[in-house]
Enzyme design. Structure first.
Site, PDB file in Angstrom:
ATOM      1  CG  HIS A 426      -2.052  -1.004   1.075  1.00  0.00           C
ATOM      2  ND1 HIS A 426      -3.208  -0.748   0.362  1.00  0.00           N
ATOM      3  CD2 HIS A 426      -2.182  -2.281   1.539  1.00  0.00           C
ATOM      4  CE1 HIS A 426      -4.003  -1.798   0.403  1.00  0.00           C
ATOM      5  NE2 HIS A 426      -3.404  -2.750   1.116  1.00  0.00           N
ATOM      6  CD  GLU A 456      -8.795   2.655  -7.495  1.00  0.00           C
ATOM      7  OE1 GLU A 456      -9.299   1.628  -7.969  1.00  0.00           O
ATOM      8  OE2 GLU A 456      -8.805   2.908  -6.267  1.00  0.00           O
TER       9      GLU A 456
END
Length: 549
Positions: A426, A456
């Site tokens: 991550h 995103e």
């Protein structure tokens, strides 16, 4: 050759005045050059009527009458000439013998002399006054020159001055040194002056008037009156005043101290009188006190100062006023000092300053916290871009009925972003998101609104854009991201974007409606294989809204 032609060609400065004095018959070239007089202008006519013409009338009876034109002084000499059975006044203008620099320096010196300087003619009218006289009467030199003391002070004061002093100086040629007490009408008060008046003569020894210089000694007279009170009575009063009071002579030796001052030095009066600062305070502290003492005698002016006295246990502070005193000869031979203990006040000031500094620090902390909270409420923590809430707030100002400008909207989504998180972690995923955020910030206008909409997914609003710019921006960001991501993250393989975009006039569509169109276009880009841009179709807006419902 006519009279006008003769005077017009003279090298000397002349003005000719005829029976009709509303304007001059002639101002020859030299006079015009010296005075700048042009009666064809309103300013020139005012100068002629209000300044020159009255001065010429005076000059016909008073030799060497002086007149000011602006900052220049002129001497006027009048002659009566017969021309064709009519009398014409020929006025010769000349400058005082001093050069301009000398005259300016001389008048500047008189203006800064700290005294009232003036000249009067044989009719007791002022012919010159310095700046301090103008300030006293609150009038300009032009308003004072030509006037007498009856007009400037009052009738009684003016007559007394003429009869008792000025007439003796002008008519008897006596130089007088005296004290005058005059009523100043515009200040509505009596003032005392120390005055010297001397007679003035022309080259032939004929009286021209007088020269005078006066100093305002009103404050000194009041001080002297107070000092004439008996010593016992004065001591009784001063001993009961809540201040340190003392008198020093010219050698800075104590001549008098009140009970408060005795207590300060912890010495009886007879052990203080006759001693100076160094005898009582030592070299270091004595010099600090002696410095302001000398200033009183060197300047002859009142001195206000902050003085400190260092004791073994504490530093004491005093606010001191030192007033010069004159003897009967008018000489400053001592001064009276009044000191007030402000140690507690200084201590409180220090505490207040400390409290204020602490308060300012707290205010800054609260302000910084407020700014931080406001920033966090409107920005994405990871990228620093606007968050979804701020995007919706800003869109309310863009999508309004009176804004016909075209607005473009792009929705960008990182392709296969779950793979990045799963394979590289991550932290690396955050770096990839920040790369796109930085790229959008670098490649977009300052007026564009860039938002991390979630995960995103990013939204770009382009208010005031041109047709086709949304497509061009979408393609540029898609290609540029792929290129830059490949350079920065070479081990991740190809990183790509999918983009949905659309354009519409801001007054024909809402943010929510345009968002639905662009969201559908992004979905289409994903369905068509990713790494591509798809344009949303506004004509399907109704259908899109219906599907969402």
């Amino acid at each position: 050759m006519s009279l006008l032609n003769v005077f017009a060609q003279l090298e000397q400065a002349y003005i000719l005045v005829g029976a009709d004095s509303s304007e001059p018959l002639l101002v020859n070239k030299k006079a015009a050059m010296l005075t700048g007089l042009d009666v064809s202008t309103p300013e020139g006519r005012d100068t002629w009527q209000q300044i020159l013409l009255p001065a010429i009338e005076m000059a016909r009876t008073v030799k060497n009458t002086q007149v000011y034109l602006g900052e220049k002084a002129f001497l006027l000499c009048c002659s009566d000439i017969q021309e064709g059975g009519h009398t014409v006044i020929a006025v010769h203008l000349s400058r005082p013998e001093l050069s301009d620099n000398e005259r300016q320096n001389f008048y500047a010196m008189l203006d800064n002399l700290g005294a009232y300087v003036y000249c009067k003619d044989v009719n007791y009218n002022y012919t010159y006054v310095n700046k301090q006289v103008c300030e006293l009467f609150e009038r300009s030199p032009q308003e004072i020159v030509g006037a007498n003391d009856c007009q400037l002070f009052d009738v009684e004061t003016g007559r007394k001055m003429i009869e008792q002093t000025d007439s003796k100086v002008i008519e008897q040629g006596i130089t007088l040194e005296l004290e005058e007490r005059n009523y100043v009408r515009n200040h509505d008060e009596y003032r005392d002056y120390l005055t010297v008046k001397k007679p003035l003569y022309d080259d032939e020894g004929m009286p021209l008037g007088l020269f005078g210089i006066s100093m305002d000694i009103s404050e000194l007279k009041e001080t002297q009156k107070r000092l004439y009170v008996s010593e016992q009575r004065l001591s009784t009063i001063l001993d009961n005043v809540g201040a340190y009071i003392f008198i020093k002579d010219k050698e800075r030796r104590f001549q008098y101290v009140n009970k408060q001052t005795e207590a300060l030095f912890q010495l009886p009066q007879d052990e203080i009188i006759g001693k100076n600062n160094f005898d009582l305070l030592g070299e270091v502290q004595g010099e600090a006190f002696d410095c302001t003492d000398r200033e009183v005698f060197e300047t002859g002016e009142r001195v206000d100062c902050l003085e400190s006295f260092t004791a073994p246990d504490e530093v004491y502070y005093y606010w001191t006023v030192k007033i010069p005193l004159r003897n009967e000869a008018g000489e400053i031979d001592s001064y009276i000092g009044l000191s007030t203990d402000i140690t507690e006040q200084k201590r409180l000031e220090h505490q207040v300053r400390s409290y204020n500094d602490a308060l300012q620090t707290k205010i800054k902390e609260v302000t910084d916290l407020k700014d931080t909270l406001e920033y966090q409420a409107t920005h994405d923590v990871l990228t620093g871009l606007f968050n979804r809430r701020m995007l919706e707030t800003l869109s309310e100002k863009i999508f309004v009925p009176d804004n016909p400008q075209l607005v473009g909207m792009l929705m960008l989504d990182l392709d296969h972003f779950k793979r990045v998180n799963d394979e590289f972690g991550h932290k690396t995923g955050d770096d990839v998101i920040c790369l796109l955020a930085q790229l959008m910030s670098d490649e977009c206008r300052s007026s564009d609104v860039i938002c991390r909409y979630g995960g995103e997914e990013f939204v770009l609003l382009m208010p005031g854009t041109q047709a086709g710019k949304a497509r061009a921006k979408a393609e540029w960001l898609r290609k540029r991201y792929c290129e830059v991501a490949g350079q920065i993250f070479p081990d991740m393989g190809t990183l790509t974007l999918s983009v949905g975009f659309a354009e519409a006039p801001a007054n024909n569509v809402s943010f929510e409606q345009l968002y639905l169109v662009v969201d559908k276009a992004l979905y289409q880009a994903k369905e068509n294989g990713r790494n591509r841009c798809e344009e949303g179709q506004l004509q399907s807006l109704t259908e899109t809204v219906a599907e969402q419902s």
